[in-house]
Design a protein around this motif. Sequence first.
Motif, PDB file in Angstrom:
ATOM      1  N   UNK A   1       0.846  -1.194   0.000  1.00  0.00           N
ATOM      2  CA  UNK A   1       0.000   0.000   0.000  1.00  0.00           C
ATOM      3  C   UNK A   1       0.883   1.246   0.000  1.00  0.00           C
ATOM      4  N   UNK A   2       0.662   2.107  -0.959  1.00  0.00           N
ATOM      5  CA  UNK A   2       1.394   3.365  -1.082  1.00  0.00           C
ATOM      6  C   UNK A   2       0.467   4.553  -0.836  1.00  0.00           C
ATOM      7  N   UNK A   3       0.930   5.508  -0.059  1.00  0.00           N
ATOM      8  CA  UNK A   3       0.352   6.849  -0.071  1.00  0.00           C
ATOM      9  C   UNK A   3       0.799   7.503  -1.382  1.00  0.00           C
ATOM     10  N   UNK A   4       0.279   8.671  -1.691  1.00  0.00           N
ATOM     11  CA  UNK A   4       0.674   9.341  -2.939  1.00  0.00           C
ATOM     12  C   UNK A   4       1.512  10.599  -2.694  1.00  0.00           C
ATOM     13  N   UNK A   5       0.950  11.595  -2.012  1.00  0.00           N
ATOM     14  CA  UNK A   5       1.639  12.881  -1.871  1.00  0.00           C
ATOM     15  C   UNK A   5       2.840  12.785  -0.936  1.00  0.00           C
ATOM     16  N   UNK A   6       3.989  13.196  -1.449  1.00  0.00           N
ATOM     17  CA  UNK A   6       5.271  13.117  -0.739  1.00  0.00           C
ATOM     18  C   UNK A   6       5.688  11.674  -0.485  1.00  0.00           C
ATOM     19  N   UNK A   7       5.036  10.733  -1.192  1.00  0.00           N
ATOM     20  CA  UNK A   7       5.435   9.329  -1.135  1.00  0.00           C
ATOM     21  C   UNK A   7       5.745   8.824  -2.537  1.00  0.00           C
ATOM     22  N   UNK A   8       4.819   9.008  -3.458  1.00  0.00           N
ATOM     23  CA  UNK A   8       5.076   8.714  -4.865  1.00  0.00           C
ATOM     24  C   UNK A   8       5.309   9.996  -5.656  1.00  0.00           C
TER      25      UNK A   8
ATOM     26  N   UNK B   1      -2.939   2.021  -4.103  1.00  0.00           N
ATOM     27  CA  UNK B   1      -2.676   3.414  -3.763  1.00  0.00           C
ATOM     28  C   UNK B   1      -3.805   3.923  -2.883  1.00  0.00           C
ATOM     29  N   UNK B   2      -3.426   4.435  -1.730  1.00  0.00           N
ATOM     30  CA  UNK B   2      -4.394   4.915  -0.739  1.00  0.00           C
ATOM     31  C   UNK B   2      -4.036   6.351  -0.369  1.00  0.00           C
TER      32      UNK B   2
ATOM     33  N   UNK C   1      -7.707  -5.985   3.497  1.00  0.00           N
ATOM     34  CA  UNK C   1      -7.455  -7.285   4.124  1.00  0.00           C
ATOM     35  C   UNK C   1      -8.692  -8.182   4.048  1.00  0.00           C
ATOM     36  N   UNK C   2      -9.858  -7.588   4.212  1.00  0.00           N
ATOM     37  CA  UNK C   2     -11.090  -8.376   4.151  1.00  0.00           C
ATOM     38  C   UNK C   2     -11.336  -8.962   2.764  1.00  0.00           C
ATOM     39  N   UNK C   3     -10.703  -8.381   1.761  1.00  0.00           N
ATOM     40  CA  UNK C   3     -10.802  -8.917   0.405  1.00  0.00           C
ATOM     41  C   UNK C   3      -9.791 -10.038   0.166  1.00  0.00           C
ATOM     42  N   UNK C   4      -9.042 -10.386   1.204  1.00  0.00           N
ATOM     43  CA  UNK C   4      -8.116 -11.511   1.105  1.00  0.00           C
ATOM     44  C   UNK C   4      -6.675 -11.148   0.832  1.00  0.00           C
ATOM     45  N   UNK C   5      -6.372  -9.851   0.770  1.00  0.00           N
ATOM     46  CA  UNK C   5      -4.996  -9.430   0.506  1.00  0.00           C
ATOM     47  C   UNK C   5      -4.134  -9.528   1.775  1.00  0.00           C
ATOM     48  N   UNK C   6      -2.880  -9.873   1.571  1.00  0.00           N
ATOM     49  CA  UNK C   6      -1.880  -9.765   2.625  1.00  0.00           C
ATOM     50  C   UNK C   6      -1.073  -8.502   2.363  1.00  0.00           C
ATOM     51  N   UNK C   7      -1.155  -7.537   3.258  1.00  0.00           N
ATOM     52  CA  UNK C   7      -0.406  -6.287   3.089  1.00  0.00           C
ATOM     53  C   UNK C   7       1.000  -6.505   3.654  1.00  0.00           C
ATOM     54  N   UNK C   8       1.931  -6.736   2.758  1.00  0.00           N
ATOM     55  CA  UNK C   8       3.310  -6.979   3.191  1.00  0.00           C
ATOM     56  C   UNK C   8       3.989  -5.689   3.638  1.00  0.00           C
ATOM     57  N   UNK C   9       3.656  -4.574   2.979  1.00  0.00           N
ATOM     58  CA  UNK C   9       4.306  -3.319   3.326  1.00  0.00           C
ATOM     59  C   UNK C   9       3.411  -2.121   3.068  1.00  0.00           C
ATOM     60  N   UNK C  10       3.652  -1.069   3.837  1.00  0.00           N
ATOM     61  CA  UNK C  10       2.977   0.217   3.649  1.00  0.00           C
ATOM     62  C   UNK C  10       4.042   1.303   3.584  1.00  0.00           C
ATOM     63  N   UNK C  11       3.910   2.210   2.631  1.00  0.00           N
ATOM     64  CA  UNK C  11       4.837   3.330   2.494  1.00  0.00           C
ATOM     65  C   UNK C  11       4.065   4.633   2.601  1.00  0.00           C
TER      66      UNK C  11
END
Length: 257
Positions: free
Chosen positions: A109-116, A169-170, A220-230
């Motif tokens: 999961x990536x933030x956008x502003x000042x992250x991407x 992207x969140x 997560x409820x959709x079955x994804x494993x979030x390995x990392x957040x930036x």
Amino acid sequence: MASSRNIIVLLFFAFLSKTFSESIIQMHPVAHRANADDKGSGYYCESWRYSVETNDAGEWRNIPTRCIDFVKDYITGERYRSDLEIVAENSLDFVKNVTMIGDGKDAWVFDIDETLLSNVPYYATHGFGSQSFNEKSFNHWVGLAEAPALPASLRLYKELNQMGVTLILLTGREEFQRNATIKNLLDAGFSHWNKLLLRGPSDKGKPATTYKSEKRKEIENEGYTIHGCSGDQWSDLRGYAMGIRSFKLPNPMYYIP
């Protein structure tokens, strides 16, 4: 006789201990003033930035006046770029040692502003965060879709994509900014994301930590494993459903609770 020698030895070591400790902790006042920078480009602002990045400062609203030039020099200099490179390298080192499920549900999961994307061109004309936030002005900037990519983040993003990681992207941007955000991301070199989540009407007024936690939980409820957040904000990374690892990018320009 032995008793006298013991007393002399004890007195000797007591003298050495006092002398040695004083030599360590004493600092000549003039020397101390010479090394500290009263204009704010030295120890104080370095320490202030450290407290911000570690979240020791908690909620903060304004850059200290004497640190405005320091923040400008940091954000426009090599140190900022180097810090971003280290975060990207650490992220890659982590994900290379992760056992992927391989079912398309391994997510990052990536933030956008000042992250991407970098809004430094905007903040360069608004005091690098030292001026009060103007939502109308910033929304106009977002609508231009001209924010450049952060090179280290773009490299990380592309490598994760090549590894088969699902990219989500969140952002705290609002739904009416979707088209401009998509255009900006594509123009800056980002593509192949699985989801682009923006604030909808039901998300208005929610603190960023709450909003992003809720969205990650849905993922997560959709079955994804979030390995990392930036993210560049602690509110991008805190709360619940935080994923296995979080990676904080530097941002001393502003704080979003």
